[in-house]
Design a protein around this motif. Sequence first.
Motif, PDB file in Angstrom:
ATOM      1  N   ASN A   1       0.858  -1.185   0.000  1.00 21.20           N
ATOM      2  CA  ASN A   1       0.000   0.000   0.000  1.00 21.20           C
ATOM      3  C   ASN A   1       0.894   1.235   0.000  1.00 21.20           C
ATOM      4  OD1 ASN A   1      -1.891   1.974   0.405  1.00 21.20           O
ATOM      5  ND2 ASN A   1      -2.432   1.337   2.457  1.00 21.20           N
ATOM      6  N   GLN A   2       0.656   2.148  -0.941  1.00 15.77           N
ATOM      7  CA  GLN A   2       1.470   3.358  -1.042  1.00 15.77           C
ATOM      8  C   GLN A   2       0.559   4.588  -1.067  1.00 15.77           C
ATOM      9  OE1 GLN A   2       3.131   2.207  -4.712  1.00 15.77           O
ATOM     10  NE2 GLN A   2       4.772   1.019  -3.801  1.00 15.77           N
ATOM     11  N   PRO A   3       0.153   5.077   0.117  1.00 12.66           N
ATOM     12  CA  PRO A   3      -0.717   6.266   0.140  1.00 12.66           C
ATOM     13  C   PRO A   3       0.066   7.527  -0.230  1.00 12.66           C
ATOM     14  CG  PRO A   3      -0.160   5.619   2.374  1.00 12.66           C
ATOM     15  CD  PRO A   3       0.434   4.582   1.453  1.00 12.66           C
ATOM     16  N   SER A   4      -0.590   8.424  -0.937  1.00 10.90           N
ATOM     17  CA  SER A   4       0.026   9.717  -1.236  1.00 10.90           C
ATOM     18  C   SER A   4      -0.956  10.811  -0.842  1.00 10.90           C
ATOM     19  CB  SER A   4       0.402   9.826  -2.715  1.00 10.90           C
ATOM     20  OG  SER A   4      -0.734   9.724  -3.527  1.00 10.90           O
ATOM     21  N   LYS A   5      -0.430  11.846  -0.215  1.00  6.98           N
ATOM     22  CA  LYS A   5      -1.268  12.942   0.253  1.00  6.98           C
ATOM     23  C   LYS A   5      -1.236  14.069  -0.763  1.00  6.98           C
ATOM     24  CE  LYS A   5      -0.534  12.067   5.132  1.00  6.98           C
ATOM     25  NZ  LYS A   5      -0.102  12.631   6.410  1.00  6.98           N
ATOM     26  N   LYS A   6      -2.382  14.716  -0.936  1.00  4.47           N
ATOM     27  CA  LYS A   6      -2.479  15.858  -1.813  1.00  4.47           C
ATOM     28  C   LYS A   6      -3.119  16.990  -1.022  1.00  4.47           C
ATOM     29  CE  LYS A   6      -4.459  17.499  -6.115  1.00  4.47           C
ATOM     30  NZ  LYS A   6      -5.341  17.204  -7.235  1.00  4.47           N
TER      31      LYS A   6
END
Length: 98
Positions: A83-88
């Motif tokens: 799992n690779q979450p990215s924040k924007k």
Amino acid sequence: MGKLEFYMDVSSDWWIKSRTDESSVKKYICEKFEYDFYPQNISNDDKSILLDKLKNGKFVYEFLPEDESIEENYSIWNGKVSNQPSKKLINSRLLINF
């Protein structure tokens, strides 16, 4: 030209200082729209119509605070799911409806 909506970036500090003075907020929106050529993706004719509506106060606005969205990406490597979450981060802005 049907119903239109635009977003205009503003700082939270500016909003806190200006929010109680509706005429000041509308004046700011009008000036930014006219002098900063905001938004830049419309024709001159449409911009003229929108400027008239702005100057006559025929629009509504809403403050949208800074927001953070998380997008989740998954990858599979050697049979393992990662799992690779990215924040924007979305800046605070005004939603302007005509």
